[in-house]
Motif scaffolding. Sequence first.
Motif, PDB file in Angstrom:
ATOM      1  N   VAL A 184       0.841  -1.198   0.000  1.00  0.00           N
ATOM      2  CA  VAL A 184       0.000   0.000   0.000  1.00  0.00           C
ATOM      3  C   VAL A 184       0.875   1.247   0.000  1.00  0.00           C
ATOM      4  N   SER A 185       0.270   2.344  -0.376  1.00  0.00           N
ATOM      5  CA  SER A 185       0.845   3.663  -0.154  1.00  0.00           C
ATOM      6  C   SER A 185       0.146   4.258   1.064  1.00  0.00           C
ATOM      7  N   LEU A 186       0.885   4.958   1.887  1.00  0.00           N
ATOM      8  CA  LEU A 186       0.261   5.585   3.052  1.00  0.00           C
ATOM      9  C   LEU A 186      -0.780   6.614   2.638  1.00  0.00           C
ATOM     10  N   ALA A 187      -0.668   7.112   1.395  1.00  0.00           N
ATOM     11  CA  ALA A 187      -1.668   8.061   0.897  1.00  0.00           C
ATOM     12  C   ALA A 187      -3.009   7.378   0.650  1.00  0.00           C
ATOM     13  N   ASP A 188      -3.016   6.019   0.595  1.00  0.00           N
ATOM     14  CA  ASP A 188      -4.253   5.286   0.345  1.00  0.00           C
ATOM     15  C   ASP A 188      -5.119   5.115   1.586  1.00  0.00           C
ATOM     16  N   LEU A 189      -4.591   5.437   2.739  1.00  0.00           N
ATOM     17  CA  LEU A 189      -5.377   5.268   3.960  1.00  0.00           C
ATOM     18  C   LEU A 189      -6.634   6.128   3.897  1.00  0.00           C
ATOM     19  N   PRO A 190      -7.809   5.527   4.107  1.00  0.00           N
ATOM     20  CA  PRO A 190      -9.045   6.311   4.013  1.00  0.00           C
ATOM     21  C   PRO A 190      -9.152   7.383   5.091  1.00  0.00           C
ATOM     22  N   ASP A 191      -8.566   7.140   6.239  1.00  0.00           N
ATOM     23  CA  ASP A 191      -8.611   8.128   7.323  1.00  0.00           C
ATOM     24  C   ASP A 191      -7.295   8.060   8.092  1.00  0.00           C
ATOM     25  N   PRO A 192      -6.269   8.797   7.634  1.00  0.00           N
ATOM     26  CA  PRO A 192      -4.968   8.742   8.316  1.00  0.00           C
ATOM     27  C   PRO A 192      -5.005   9.261   9.746  1.00  0.00           C
ATOM     28  N   ARG A 193      -6.117   9.898  10.128  1.00  0.00           N
ATOM     29  CA  ARG A 193      -6.211  10.381  11.506  1.00  0.00           C
ATOM     30  C   ARG A 193      -6.350   9.223  12.489  1.00  0.00           C
ATOM     31  N   GLN A 194      -6.809   8.067  12.011  1.00  0.00           N
ATOM     32  CA  GLN A 194      -6.985   6.903  12.884  1.00  0.00           C
ATOM     33  C   GLN A 194      -5.671   6.138  13.026  1.00  0.00           C
ATOM     34  N   ALA A 219       0.287  12.511   9.038  1.00  0.00           N
ATOM     35  CA  ALA A 219       0.138  11.459  10.045  1.00  0.00           C
ATOM     36  C   ALA A 219      -0.701  11.971  11.197  1.00  0.00           C
ATOM     37  N   GLY A 220      -1.775  11.279  11.489  1.00  0.00           N
ATOM     38  CA  GLY A 220      -2.604  11.660  12.620  1.00  0.00           C
ATOM     39  C   GLY A 220      -2.096  11.035  13.906  1.00  0.00           C
ATOM     40  N   THR A 221      -2.793  11.312  14.991  1.00  0.00           N
ATOM     41  CA  THR A 221      -2.457  10.717  16.287  1.00  0.00           C
ATOM     42  C   THR A 221      -3.758  10.351  16.976  1.00  0.00           C
ATOM     43  N   HIS A 222      -4.282   9.154  16.638  1.00  0.00           N
ATOM     44  CA  HIS A 222      -5.511   8.682  17.258  1.00  0.00           C
ATOM     45  C   HIS A 222      -5.216   8.200  18.677  1.00  0.00           C
ATOM     46  N   PHE A 223      -4.146   7.482  18.805  1.00  0.00           N
ATOM     47  CA  PHE A 223      -3.637   7.016  20.099  1.00  0.00           C
ATOM     48  C   PHE A 223      -2.142   7.294  20.119  1.00  0.00           C
ATOM     49  N   GLU A 224      -1.598   7.627  21.271  1.00  0.00           N
ATOM     50  CA  GLU A 224      -0.151   7.726  21.446  1.00  0.00           C
ATOM     51  C   GLU A 224       0.226   6.744  22.546  1.00  0.00           C
ATOM     52  N   VAL A 225       1.071   5.768  22.190  1.00  0.00           N
ATOM     53  CA  VAL A 225       1.349   4.633  23.063  1.00  0.00           C
ATOM     54  C   VAL A 225       2.851   4.511  23.275  1.00  0.00           C
ATOM     55  N   GLY A 226       3.251   4.020  24.440  1.00  0.00           N
ATOM     56  CA  GLY A 226       4.667   3.920  24.771  1.00  0.00           C
ATOM     57  C   GLY A 226       5.275   2.551  24.577  1.00  0.00           C
ATOM     58  N   GLN A 227       4.469   1.577  24.088  1.00  0.00           N
ATOM     59  CA  GLN A 227       4.976   0.227  23.858  1.00  0.00           C
ATOM     60  C   GLN A 227       4.577  -0.232  22.459  1.00  0.00           C
ATOM     61  N   ARG A 233      -1.326  -4.519  19.193  1.00  0.00           N
ATOM     62  CA  ARG A 233      -2.533  -5.118  19.774  1.00  0.00           C
ATOM     63  C   ARG A 233      -3.746  -4.232  19.556  1.00  0.00           C
ATOM     64  N   LEU A 234      -3.574  -2.926  19.723  1.00  0.00           N
ATOM     65  CA  LEU A 234      -4.701  -2.010  19.502  1.00  0.00           C
ATOM     66  C   LEU A 234      -5.152  -2.046  18.050  1.00  0.00           C
ATOM     67  N   ALA A 235      -4.179  -2.112  17.134  1.00  0.00           N
ATOM     68  CA  ALA A 235      -4.538  -2.199  15.717  1.00  0.00           C
ATOM     69  C   ALA A 235      -5.289  -3.490  15.425  1.00  0.00           C
ATOM     70  N   SER A 236      -4.858  -4.592  16.041  1.00  0.00           N
ATOM     71  CA  SER A 236      -5.522  -5.882  15.804  1.00  0.00           C
ATOM     72  C   SER A 236      -6.945  -5.880  16.331  1.00  0.00           C
ATOM     73  N   ARG A 237      -7.219  -5.015  17.332  1.00  0.00           N
ATOM     74  CA  ARG A 237      -8.572  -4.930  17.904  1.00  0.00           C
ATOM     75  C   ARG A 237      -9.451  -3.912  17.173  1.00  0.00           C
ATOM     76  N   GLY A 238      -8.940  -3.309  16.115  1.00  0.00           N
ATOM     77  CA  GLY A 238      -9.753  -2.386  15.334  1.00  0.00           C
ATOM     78  C   GLY A 238      -9.797  -0.970  15.860  1.00  0.00           C
ATOM     79  N   VAL A 239      -8.904  -0.640  16.790  1.00  0.00           N
ATOM     80  CA  VAL A 239      -8.893   0.716  17.339  1.00  0.00           C
ATOM     81  C   VAL A 239      -8.387   1.722  16.305  1.00  0.00           C
ATOM     82  N   GLY A 240      -7.513   1.266  15.425  1.00  0.00           N
ATOM     83  CA  GLY A 240      -6.939   2.111  14.379  1.00  0.00           C
ATOM     84  C   GLY A 240      -5.928   1.298  13.602  1.00  0.00           C
ATOM     85  N   VAL A 241      -5.054   1.970  12.881  1.00  0.00           N
ATOM     86  CA  VAL A 241      -3.962   1.290  12.181  1.00  0.00           C
ATOM     87  C   VAL A 241      -2.655   1.822  12.745  1.00  0.00           C
ATOM     88  N   THR A 242      -1.571   1.104  12.490  1.00  0.00           N
ATOM     89  CA  THR A 242      -0.287   1.566  13.001  1.00  0.00           C
ATOM     90  C   THR A 242       0.820   1.203  12.036  1.00  0.00           C
TER      91      THR A 242
END
Length: 306
Positions: A184-194, A219-227, A233-242
């Motif tokens: 993919v191209s990162l420009a293809d993301l339908p909602d880069p904010r997620q 690049a958006g910042t839906h979640f900011e995580v330290g690990q 794991r959050l991406a696998s649960r559908g919270v967003g992409v990473t």
Amino acid sequence: MELRHLKYFLAVADTRSFTRAAAASYVAQSALSQQIARLEKDVGARLFSRTSRSVRLTAAGELLEPLARRILAEADNAQAALDALAGLRRGRLRLGLVQTLASALDLAEVLAGFHARHPGIDLRVTNAPSARMAAAVLAGELDVAVVGLGPDQVPDGLGHRSLGSDPLVLVVPAGHPLADRDTVSLADLPDPRQLIQFQRGTGLRRQVEAAFARAGAEAGTHFEVGQIHDMIRLASRGVGVTVVPRSSAERSLSATARGTRVLRIDDAEAVHHISVVHDPRRLAPAAAAFLDTVEECRSVSAITGS
């Protein structure tokens, strides 16, 4: 003025709390307060403005802080030089280690080899964002650091050696509009904010944002995580992409939900670099020995192909 007074002073300056500074220094709070009071008497000025809710540096404290850090760093360097006379039979190595070790070089093997050769050297390992650790090497607060920075991101004045790189990949949950693609191209993301992002100041964060910029996307910042593992794991649960290093995704996804997709990014520059940095102007003997161990382990890895 004693070195221990400066150490206590910096502990309070860093934590903005006498209670936390005392705990970090392994002394009673009353004892730490007494030592700070003696230092204030020595310098002839109050160093902290204290209220029931906060502790702040005074003008005198702000003036003393960088000087205290420099004095303690030089004292450490002097001790390291004396330790060299003992043939590295004793001393310490202050080492910074980035969380994302995207490298063919096994850092655990490097540390084990170093310890086997120099068992008398105490290792003090720090984990922090790459930019902060590189700055700590420049300030003399760390002897050497393994950071997630490429050659063009290393601050001026630091020597660096590349340890490797890892392609960045996009991790999306099952059912995502791009989940059926391989590349993919990162420009293809339908909602880069997620976008689930790594913490600010890290090399990975810089590299991900640079990849989005090259794709003409923000690049958006839906979640900011330290690990890294939590990001995946959050991406696998559908919270967003990473976007993470490929090796990190491969390790983590073996334990996460099925159906999560790891997609290649069509950007050859989208890679996570790992470098080891040091200050050549004040390379402690233990740090030089560590760099030698790194080089030897790299040579072995290159020969064996591991």
